[in-house]
Enzyme design. Sequence first.
Site, PDB file in Angstrom:
ATOM      1  CG  ASN A  73     -20.296 -50.176  16.024  1.00 40.35           C
ATOM      2  OD1 ASN A  73     -21.115 -50.928  15.497  1.00 40.35           O
ATOM      3  ND2 ASN A  73     -20.649 -49.180  16.809  1.00 40.35           N
ATOM      4  CE1 TYR A  85     -16.478 -46.009  11.318  1.00 39.74           C
ATOM      5  CE2 TYR A  85     -16.882 -47.105  13.407  1.00 39.74           C
ATOM      6  CZ  TYR A  85     -17.333 -46.333  12.357  1.00 39.74           C
ATOM      7  OH  TYR A  85     -18.623 -45.889  12.329  1.00 39.74           O
ATOM      8  NE  ARG A 114     -26.677 -49.260  15.025  1.00 39.52           N
ATOM      9  CZ  ARG A 114     -25.510 -48.866  15.517  1.00 39.52           C
ATOM     10  NH1 ARG A 114     -24.462 -48.724  14.712  1.00 39.52           N
ATOM     11  NH2 ARG A 114     -25.362 -48.616  16.792  1.00 39.52           N
ATOM     12  CD  GLU A 167     -21.306 -47.075  14.356  1.00 38.91           C
ATOM     13  OE1 GLU A 167     -20.171 -46.533  14.327  1.00 38.91           O
ATOM     14  OE2 GLU A 167     -22.144 -46.821  15.224  1.00 38.91           O
ATOM     15  CG  HIS A 178     -25.369 -43.747  18.582  1.00 40.44           C
ATOM     16  ND1 HIS A 178     -25.272 -44.721  17.610  1.00 40.44           N
ATOM     17  CD2 HIS A 178     -24.193 -43.070  18.537  1.00 40.44           C
ATOM     18  CE1 HIS A 178     -24.101 -44.624  16.991  1.00 40.44           C
ATOM     19  NE2 HIS A 178     -23.426 -43.621  17.541  1.00 40.44           N
ATOM     20  CD  GLU A 212     -18.884 -47.039  18.830  1.00 41.45           C
ATOM     21  OE1 GLU A 212     -18.581 -45.915  19.240  1.00 41.45           O
ATOM     22  OE2 GLU A 212     -18.608 -47.448  17.705  1.00 41.45           O
TER      23      GLU A 212
HETATM   24  C1  GBH Z   1     -18.383 -44.596  15.941  1.00 39.88           C
HETATM   25  O1  GBH Z   1     -17.440 -44.859  16.936  1.00 39.88           O
HETATM   26  C2  GBH Z   1     -19.644 -43.970  16.493  1.00 39.88           C
HETATM   27  O2  GBH Z   1     -20.555 -44.971  16.902  1.00 39.88           O
HETATM   28  C3  GBH Z   1     -20.322 -43.074  15.493  1.00 39.88           C
HETATM   29  O3  GBH Z   1     -21.324 -42.324  16.119  1.00 39.88           O
HETATM   30  C4  GBH Z   1     -19.304 -42.184  14.813  1.00 39.88           C
HETATM   31  O4  GBH Z   1     -19.891 -41.271  13.933  1.00 39.88           O
HETATM   32  C5  GBH Z   1     -18.339 -43.081  14.101  1.00 39.88           C
HETATM   33  O5  GBH Z   1     -17.699 -43.888  15.014  1.00 39.88           O
HETATM   34  C6  GBH Z   1     -17.234 -42.356  13.373  1.00 39.88           C
HETATM   35  O6  GBH Z   1     -16.346 -41.774  14.273  1.00 39.88           O
HETATM   36  O7  GBH Z   1      -8.749 -39.980  18.640  1.00 39.88           O
HETATM   37  O8  GBH Z   1      -9.255 -40.035  21.001  1.00 39.88           O
HETATM   38  O9  GBH Z   1     -10.729 -38.918  19.482  1.00 39.88           O
HETATM   39  C7  GBH Z   1     -16.274 -45.527  16.495  1.00 39.88           C
HETATM   40  C8  GBH Z   1     -15.254 -45.674  17.601  1.00 39.88           C
HETATM   41  C9  GBH Z   1     -13.909 -44.434  19.119  1.00 39.88           C
HETATM   42  C10 GBH Z   1     -13.569 -44.177  16.810  1.00 39.88           C
HETATM   43  C11 GBH Z   1     -13.207 -43.102  19.363  1.00 39.88           C
HETATM   44  C12 GBH Z   1     -12.882 -42.873  17.042  1.00 39.88           C
HETATM   45  C13 GBH Z   1     -11.629 -41.496  18.474  1.00 39.88           C
HETATM   46  C14 GBH Z   1     -10.590 -41.549  19.517  1.00 39.88           C
HETATM   47  N1  GBH Z   1     -14.561 -44.425  17.819  1.00 39.88           N
HETATM   48  N2  GBH Z   1     -12.240 -42.837  18.326  1.00 39.88           N
HETATM   49  S1  GBH Z   1      -9.773 -39.993  19.671  1.00 39.88           S
END
Ligand code: GBH
Length: 469
Positions: free
Chosen positions: A305, A307, A73, A373, A118, A163
């Site tokens: 996605n 996490y 991807r 993701e 993105h 996202e």
């Molecule tokens: C992904 O987002 C992205 O699509 C990708 O590009 C990125 O590299 C990957 O995550 C890893 O981060 O604590 O307020 O800063 C995942 C969703 C939403 C997770 C924002 C992290 C941080 C909130 N992300 N969040 S904050």
Amino acid sequence: MFPRDFAWGAGTAAYQIEGGWQADGKGPSIWDTFCHESGNVFGEQNGDVAGNSYELWEKDLECIQLLGLTHYRLSLSWARLLPDGTTRHVNQKGVQYYNKVIDDLLACNVSPTVTLYHFDLPQALQDQGGWKSPGIAALFDNYAKFCFQTFGDRVKLWITINEPHVCAKLGHEDGLHAPGLKEKGTAAYLVGHNMLRAHATAWHSYSSVYRPEQKGAVSLALNSDWLEPSQQGCKEDVAATERDLAFTLGWFAWPVFVTGDYPEIMRSAIDAQSRKLGHSGASRLPRFSNDDPTILGTADFFALNYYTSRKVKSGGGCGQTLCMKSDRDAEEVLDSSWPICGASWLAVAPDGLRKLLKYIKDTFKNPAVYVTENGFSQVGLLQIEDVQRCEFYKETIMEMATAIQEDGVDVRGYFAWSLMDNFEWADGYSVRFGLFHVDFSDSKRSRTIYRSGREYARIISKYKSGQSK
Ligand code: GBH
């Protein structure tokens, strides 16, 4: 345990890996601007060079082959293809670059899965209002059609926007991502709205013009944590969880998969808050009009996605000013049993994936799902022998297998995030998500496989060959 044609992938995004920010006629994007402005990114870092994949694509391909991926991807840089964001001027060097990437992948029997957007809007379009401007939907559609036309003979899985929640909230409410706006309680809803309009317009274009011949599938990638009530029996916590889900996943998934419109509890929460704070006029959450494309049904699969997980209770607003946090009226807390890894937000909760997949099956009409993701980061001391991350991948993939087997979720593929260490947005290079280590102090940006990369390769080869052990 996994269907024979299950997609085993890894992902990247253009701005996070390519570099070449001004190479061969590329136009600037909002991330170029954002990073070059002091104070926005950890250590004043930027993606000017990043992993230099613009020059080192062949090295990436070696990594992809070493892992044995069936799918890769990647995202296209809009401003590399169309420097001012419009099809008035096409940058042929950009077209050549992505043609080579796609052709090389296919030659190695790897399917390209392509994200159109993105996070990296051409700066020229930001200058005209960016995602806040309704006209962006038609501009995005033109870009999308250009990509379907140019690459769609070879690309069969498309993600329009990655996202929208993050773009809207972090980019326009919190100001942590480009374009760095902090227009609390208003801009994010407008941006989300225009992203849905843009996505749907492009989906309809694909469906009517390109699908008959190209026979691919198009969706948008939605990020969501697994959310559950802080206290199971507590009514307020249960309601807060429902609201939180509506404001994150539901915001985009409800219109696309369920009703064609926003979740009712989202709108009523926003409007109640407007009344409370004396904000008069139209709802801050825009309405779809007859001139808009139909939103319902504009996804051929569910791209998730995932996490991490959160517990939820009510509260956590921002006082007497408008903001999304107050609208949502839900506070996210951590469970002490979840280890925090790398990034402060990443509580390790692999079982959240199984629960979220089941929720998606039940709520969004049993769609085909790709986990587009999922990953685990490290910060600080570098560990090539990243045992913890190996465990994370093993456990998460087991949870996904259980979701398929026990819960009957139609999961079609999994993409680890990320193929290699990259520019982690506001965290710069301080957070490493790669299956390959990248040495950013070395001009060759040498790539070295982590133990977790070897582990993922082992998992892939085990399931690809259909063996049980
Ligand atoms: C992904 O987002 C992205 O699509 C990708 O590009 C990125 O590299 C990957 O995550 C890893 O981060 O604590 O307020 O800063 C995942 C969703 C939403 C997770 C924002 C992290 C941080 C909130 N992300 N969040 S904050």
